[in-house]
Design a protein around this motif. Structure first.
Motif, PDB file in Angstrom:
ATOM      1  N   MET A   1      24.246-131.892  -1.122  1.00  0.00           N
ATOM      2  CA  MET A   1      23.650-131.784   0.211  1.00  0.00           C
ATOM      3  C   MET A   1      22.888-133.088   0.494  1.00  0.00           C
ATOM      4  O   MET A   1      22.588-133.850  -0.425  1.00  0.00           O
ATOM      5  N   PRO A   2      22.547-133.365   1.750  1.00  0.00           N
ATOM      6  CA  PRO A   2      22.031-134.694   2.089  1.00  0.00           C
ATOM      7  C   PRO A   2      20.640-135.046   1.563  1.00  0.00           C
ATOM      8  O   PRO A   2      20.292-136.224   1.554  1.00  0.00           O
ATOM      9  N   GLU A   3      19.844-134.080   1.129  1.00  0.00           N
ATOM     10  CA  GLU A   3      18.485-134.412   0.700  1.00  0.00           C
ATOM     11  C   GLU A   3      18.478-135.212  -0.597  1.00  0.00           C
ATOM     12  O   GLU A   3      18.971-134.758  -1.625  1.00  0.00           O
ATOM     13  N   ALA A   4      17.863-136.410  -0.549  1.00  0.00           N
ATOM     14  CA  ALA A   4      17.733-137.267  -1.726  1.00  0.00           C
ATOM     15  C   ALA A   4      16.636-138.287  -1.446  1.00  0.00           C
ATOM     16  O   ALA A   4      16.527-138.803  -0.323  1.00  0.00           O
ATOM     17  N   TYR A   5      15.805-138.566  -2.470  1.00  0.00           N
ATOM     18  CA  TYR A   5      14.650-139.441  -2.313  1.00  0.00           C
ATOM     19  C   TYR A   5      14.502-140.332  -3.538  1.00  0.00           C
ATOM     20  O   TYR A   5      14.891-139.951  -4.640  1.00  0.00           O
ATOM     21  N   GLN A   6      13.867-141.495  -3.325  1.00  0.00           N
ATOM     22  CA  GLN A   6      13.685-142.445  -4.421  1.00  0.00           C
ATOM     23  C   GLN A   6      12.357-143.168  -4.256  1.00  0.00           C
ATOM     24  O   GLN A   6      11.935-143.458  -3.142  1.00  0.00           O
ATOM     25  N   GLY A   7      11.693-143.455  -5.390  1.00  0.00           N
ATOM     26  CA  GLY A   7      10.453-144.209  -5.359  1.00  0.00           C
ATOM     27  C   GLY A   7       9.992-144.541  -6.764  1.00  0.00           C
ATOM     28  O   GLY A   7      10.591-144.110  -7.745  1.00  0.00           O
ATOM     29  N   LYS A   8       8.901-145.315  -6.856  1.00  0.00           N
ATOM     30  CA  LYS A   8       8.285-145.620  -8.152  1.00  0.00           C
ATOM     31  C   LYS A   8       7.059-144.742  -8.317  1.00  0.00           C
ATOM     32  O   LYS A   8       6.341-144.478  -7.351  1.00  0.00           O
ATOM     33  N   ALA A   9       6.831-144.306  -9.559  1.00  0.00           N
ATOM     34  CA  ALA A   9       5.734-143.379  -9.812  1.00  0.00           C
ATOM     35  C   ALA A   9       5.034-143.694 -11.126  1.00  0.00           C
ATOM     36  O   ALA A   9       5.618-144.263 -12.041  1.00  0.00           O
ATOM     37  N   LEU A  10       3.777-143.297 -11.188  1.00  0.00           N
ATOM     38  CA  LEU A  10       3.013-143.299 -12.427  1.00  0.00           C
ATOM     39  C   LEU A  10       3.199-141.930 -13.070  1.00  0.00           C
ATOM     40  O   LEU A  10       3.375-140.933 -12.374  1.00  0.00           O
ATOM     41  N   VAL A  11       3.145-141.883 -14.398  1.00  0.00           N
ATOM     42  CA  VAL A  11       3.475-140.661 -15.130  1.00  0.00           C
ATOM     43  C   VAL A  11       2.230-140.082 -15.790  1.00  0.00           C
ATOM     44  O   VAL A  11       1.474-140.797 -16.443  1.00  0.00           O
ATOM     45  N   ASN A  12       2.037-138.774 -15.614  1.00  0.00           N
ATOM     46  CA  ASN A  12       1.065-138.043 -16.416  1.00  0.00           C
ATOM     47  C   ASN A  12       1.849-137.027 -17.248  1.00  0.00           C
ATOM     48  O   ASN A  12       2.682-136.297 -16.720  1.00  0.00           O
ATOM     49  N   TRP A  13       1.582-137.004 -18.542  1.00  0.00           N
ATOM     50  CA  TRP A  13       2.355-136.235 -19.524  1.00  0.00           C
ATOM     51  C   TRP A  13       1.420-135.220 -20.157  1.00  0.00           C
ATOM     52  O   TRP A  13       0.417-135.592 -20.759  1.00  0.00           O
ATOM     53  N   ALA A  14       1.702-133.930 -20.016  1.00  0.00           N
ATOM     54  CA  ALA A  14       0.822-132.888 -20.567  1.00  0.00           C
ATOM     55  C   ALA A  14       1.651-131.863 -21.333  1.00  0.00           C
ATOM     56  O   ALA A  14       2.420-131.099 -20.735  1.00  0.00           O
ATOM     57  N   GLU A  15       1.510-131.875 -22.653  1.00  0.00           N
ATOM     58  CA  GLU A  15       2.193-130.889 -23.492  1.00  0.00           C
ATOM     59  C   GLU A  15       1.679-129.493 -23.156  1.00  0.00           C
ATOM     60  O   GLU A  15       0.482-129.291 -22.966  1.00  0.00           O
ATOM     61  N   SER A  16       2.581-128.525 -23.110  1.00  0.00           N
ATOM     62  CA  SER A  16       2.196-127.160 -22.759  1.00  0.00           C
ATOM     63  C   SER A  16       1.592-126.396 -23.929  1.00  0.00           C
ATOM     64  O   SER A  16       0.794-125.490 -23.729  1.00  0.00           O
ATOM     65  N   GLY A  17       1.998-126.739 -25.147  1.00  0.00           N
ATOM     66  CA  GLY A  17       1.503-125.981 -26.302  1.00  0.00           C
ATOM     67  C   GLY A  17       2.031-124.556 -26.256  1.00  0.00           C
ATOM     68  O   GLY A  17       3.085-124.286 -25.707  1.00  0.00           O
TER      69      GLY A  17
END
Length: 158
Positions: free
Chosen positions: A113-129
């Protein structure tokens, strides 16, 4: 000819990809194991009402921010003792600074389907445990740095 019946889109239609290459030679790879996906793009709206508006409020959009939150099942290769390369790239970007902390991502409708997006991002990583029966999951928050751009879905027509 009959009209096709409309159906409701499913949440699992989203596909998250990370550019493991460069801006010049992109290598878009699937981020596997996504179990929850929540994109958001919030505008900053300021009151721009003046006496000229006859008592009606006026507003102006002055900025835009975006974010994607995804929960993933952590994928491993238990024979050679490594995690999936895309997961590792995201984890390492979480601990980095400068350009090494910025990750090009895109998300798109996996059904073409036509929805699609792109960009640069900073990452936050959180283990669920979790308890001993829990899967190894991570909640990743991608905070946009710069624009989130609509793109042509590369899966369109497939």
């Amino acid at each position: 000819m009959s009209t096709p019946t409309e159906v409701t889109a499913l949440a699992r239609r989203w596909r998250l990809e990370v550019n493991m290459g460069t801006d010049e030679v992109p290598d878009w790879q699937l981020c596997p194991g996504v179990t929850d996906f929540q994109p958001a793009a919030e505008p900053n709206i300021e009151d721009s009402t003046s006496y000229d508006s006859d008592g009606w409020t006026e507003n102006t959009k002055t900025a835009q921010s975006w974010q994607v939150t995804a929960t993933i099942n952590r994928k491993t290769n238990d024979v050679v003792k490594v995690f999936h390369s895309v997961h590792e790239a995201l984890r390492l970007a979480w601990l980095a600074f400068g350009s090494a902390s910025e990750v090009p991502i895109r998300y798109l409708d996996r059904n073409g389907m036509p929805e699609a997006y792109q960009g640069k991002a900073l990452v936050n990583w959180a283990e669920s445990g979790g308890e001993y029966t829990a899967l190894g999951q991570v909640e990743i928050t991608f905070t946009g740095t710069g624009p989130l751009t609509p793109i042509t879905n590369p899966l369109a027509g497939s």
